[in-house]
Design a protein around this motif. Structure first.
Motif, PDB file in Angstrom:
ATOM      1  N   ALA A   1     -14.769  23.468  28.337  1.00 42.33           N
ATOM      2  CA  ALA A   1     -14.778  22.453  27.285  1.00 42.33           C
ATOM      3  C   ALA A   1     -15.258  21.121  27.862  1.00 42.33           C
ATOM      4  O   ALA A   1     -15.098  20.853  29.052  1.00 42.33           O
ATOM      5  CB  ALA A   1     -13.381  22.309  26.699  1.00 42.33           C
ATOM      6  N   ALA A   2     -15.844  20.315  27.010  1.00 45.94           N
ATOM      7  CA  ALA A   2     -16.333  18.977  27.381  1.00 45.94           C
ATOM      8  C   ALA A   2     -17.550  19.021  28.293  1.00 45.94           C
ATOM      9  O   ALA A   2     -17.910  18.033  28.926  1.00 45.94           O
ATOM     10  CB  ALA A   2     -15.234  18.136  28.030  1.00 45.94           C
ATOM     11  N   THR A   3     -18.200  20.174  28.397  1.00 45.08           N
ATOM     12  CA  THR A   3     -19.480  20.244  29.097  1.00 45.08           C
ATOM     13  C   THR A   3     -20.593  20.380  28.062  1.00 45.08           C
ATOM     14  O   THR A   3     -20.339  20.626  26.887  1.00 45.08           O
ATOM     15  CB  THR A   3     -19.532  21.429  30.077  1.00 45.08           C
ATOM     16  N   SER A   4     -21.819  20.221  28.503  1.00 36.57           N
ATOM     17  CA  SER A   4     -22.959  20.271  27.592  1.00 36.57           C
ATOM     18  C   SER A   4     -24.205  20.622  28.386  1.00 36.57           C
ATOM     19  O   SER A   4     -24.134  20.949  29.574  1.00 36.57           O
ATOM     20  CB  SER A   4     -23.131  18.911  26.904  1.00 36.57           C
ATOM     21  N   ASP A   5     -25.360  20.514  27.740  1.00 41.93           N
ATOM     22  CA  ASP A   5     -26.610  20.776  28.455  1.00 41.93           C
ATOM     23  C   ASP A   5     -26.859  19.744  29.543  1.00 41.93           C
ATOM     24  O   ASP A   5     -27.547  20.024  30.528  1.00 41.93           O
ATOM     25  CB  ASP A   5     -27.794  20.774  27.476  1.00 41.93           C
ATOM     26  N   THR A   6     -26.295  18.545  29.397  1.00 46.99           N
ATOM     27  CA  THR A   6     -26.528  17.480  30.375  1.00 46.99           C
ATOM     28  C   THR A   6     -25.323  17.238  31.286  1.00 46.99           C
ATOM     29  O   THR A   6     -25.479  16.655  32.361  1.00 46.99           O
ATOM     30  CB  THR A   6     -26.893  16.161  29.676  1.00 46.99           C
ATOM     31  N   ILE A   7     -24.139  17.674  30.881  1.00 45.52           N
ATOM     32  CA  ILE A   7     -22.922  17.485  31.672  1.00 45.52           C
ATOM     33  C   ILE A   7     -22.386  18.848  32.089  1.00 45.52           C
ATOM     34  O   ILE A   7     -22.050  19.682  31.234  1.00 45.52           O
ATOM     35  CB  ILE A   7     -21.842  16.716  30.883  1.00 45.52           C
ATOM     36  N   ARG A   8     -22.311  19.094  33.384  1.00 43.90           N
ATOM     37  CA  ARG A   8     -21.845  20.384  33.896  1.00 43.90           C
ATOM     38  C   ARG A   8     -20.658  20.183  34.834  1.00 43.90           C
ATOM     39  O   ARG A   8     -20.553  19.149  35.500  1.00 43.90           O
ATOM     40  CB  ARG A   8     -22.971  21.097  34.667  1.00 43.90           C
ATOM     41  N   ARG A   9     -19.817  21.191  34.899  1.00 46.75           N
ATOM     42  CA  ARG A   9     -18.674  21.182  35.801  1.00 46.75           C
ATOM     43  C   ARG A   9     -19.003  22.069  36.990  1.00 46.75           C
ATOM     44  O   ARG A   9     -19.500  23.196  36.821  1.00 46.75           O
ATOM     45  CB  ARG A   9     -17.441  21.689  35.056  1.00 46.75           C
ATOM     46  N   LEU A  10     -18.730  21.592  38.213  1.00 45.47           N
ATOM     47  CA  LEU A  10     -19.116  22.333  39.411  1.00 45.47           C
ATOM     48  C   LEU A  10     -18.435  23.699  39.479  1.00 45.47           C
ATOM     49  O   LEU A  10     -19.049  24.681  39.893  1.00 45.47           O
ATOM     50  CB  LEU A  10     -18.790  21.521  40.672  1.00 45.47           C
ATOM     51  N   GLY A  11     -17.164  23.787  39.079  1.00 46.57           N
ATOM     52  CA  GLY A  11     -16.480  25.073  39.091  1.00 46.57           C
ATOM     53  C   GLY A  11     -17.143  26.091  38.178  1.00 46.57           C
ATOM     54  O   GLY A  11     -17.193  27.286  38.490  1.00 46.57           O
ATOM     55  N   ASP A  12     -17.669  25.629  37.047  1.00 48.79           N
ATOM     56  CA  ASP A  12     -18.400  26.522  36.145  1.00 48.79           C
ATOM     57  C   ASP A  12     -19.636  27.086  36.837  1.00 48.79           C
ATOM     58  O   ASP A  12     -19.955  28.277  36.723  1.00 48.79           O
ATOM     59  CB  ASP A  12     -18.841  25.765  34.888  1.00 48.79           C
TER      60      ASP A  12
END
Length: 219
Positions: free
Chosen positions: A117-128
């Motif tokens: 949640a709270a990720t997008s095409d421009t915002i990514r989470r390193l764990g993902d």
């Protein structure tokens, strides 16, 4: 009139094509298992996959994805942007099944799609990204020659290379103009080239909750 109707039906009912570049269903399930084993990297994410064109001229509309074996077959629903979930526990009829598309072989690729949640095409989470890499490697290594699989494993695998020379990059459908990673007040640039970027997957100084921000050239 009857013949014309038959011709029209034949024009739209395109049989699924087994793509030699894709992995067998049994190998894809190895990725599902790896996702479950490493789910702590992205506890809020589900495992999905996304279909992306290998070339700019590939028509991605009205794609039909199927799971087929010699004895059985089933349609796999595609969501927005051709994102899908892989069906699991389908029984012995699907032990030797393949994923098929109504597209020419070599024109469409699949990629693990792991998004908290709270990720997008421009915002990514390193764990993902770490978990997506783990899933991809679990699938790919099943079909590599034994010598190559052994050599890659000895180096820690692409998600945890012990050598600084080894990297794992993520491809994007658009050209990247800038990429940065940040966490708890610390930030750093992320290497990128064209439409791919290389996050610091193996560097444990960066938390799984670190955030990567991508800027695309056409934004």
């Amino acid at each position: 009139m009857e013949q014309a109707g038959q011709d029209a039906a034949a024009s739209v009912n395109v049989k699924g094509i087994r793509d030699p570049d894709w992995k067998p269903y049994s190998a894809m399930l190895k990725g599902v298992k790896r996702f479950e084993e490493k789910h702590a990297l992205a506890p809020g994410a589900e495992l999905k996959f996304i279909l992306e064109p290998r070339r700019a001229d590939v028509d991605m509309h009205a794609i039909a994805l199927r799971l087929e074996s010699d004895d059985a077959g089933m349609a796999i629903p595609l969501g927005e942007r051709n994102i899908f979930s892989l069906p699991v526990e389908q029984g012995p009829l699907y032990d030797k099944a393949e994923l098929t598309l109504n597209r020419k072989a070599g024109s469409v690729r699949w990629i693990p799609y792991v998004r908290s949640a709270a990720t997008s095409d421009t915002i990514r989470r390193l764990g993902d990204l770490r978990l997506a890499c783990e899933v991809h490697w679990a699938i790919d290594k099943e079909t590599l020659p034994f010598a190559m699989r052994t050599a890659m494993g000895a180096l820690g695998g692409p998600c945890n290379f012990v050598s600084q020379k080894g990297t794992y990059s993520f491809a994007e459908p658009r050209h990247i103009a800038a990429a940065t990673i940040s966490f708890n007040g610390k930030s750093a640039p992320v290497p990128f080239s064209g439409s791919s970027f290389t996050p610091p997957l193996r560097e444990q100084d960066w938390s799984d909750d670190s955030v990567l921000e991508l800027t695309f050239a056409d934004d």
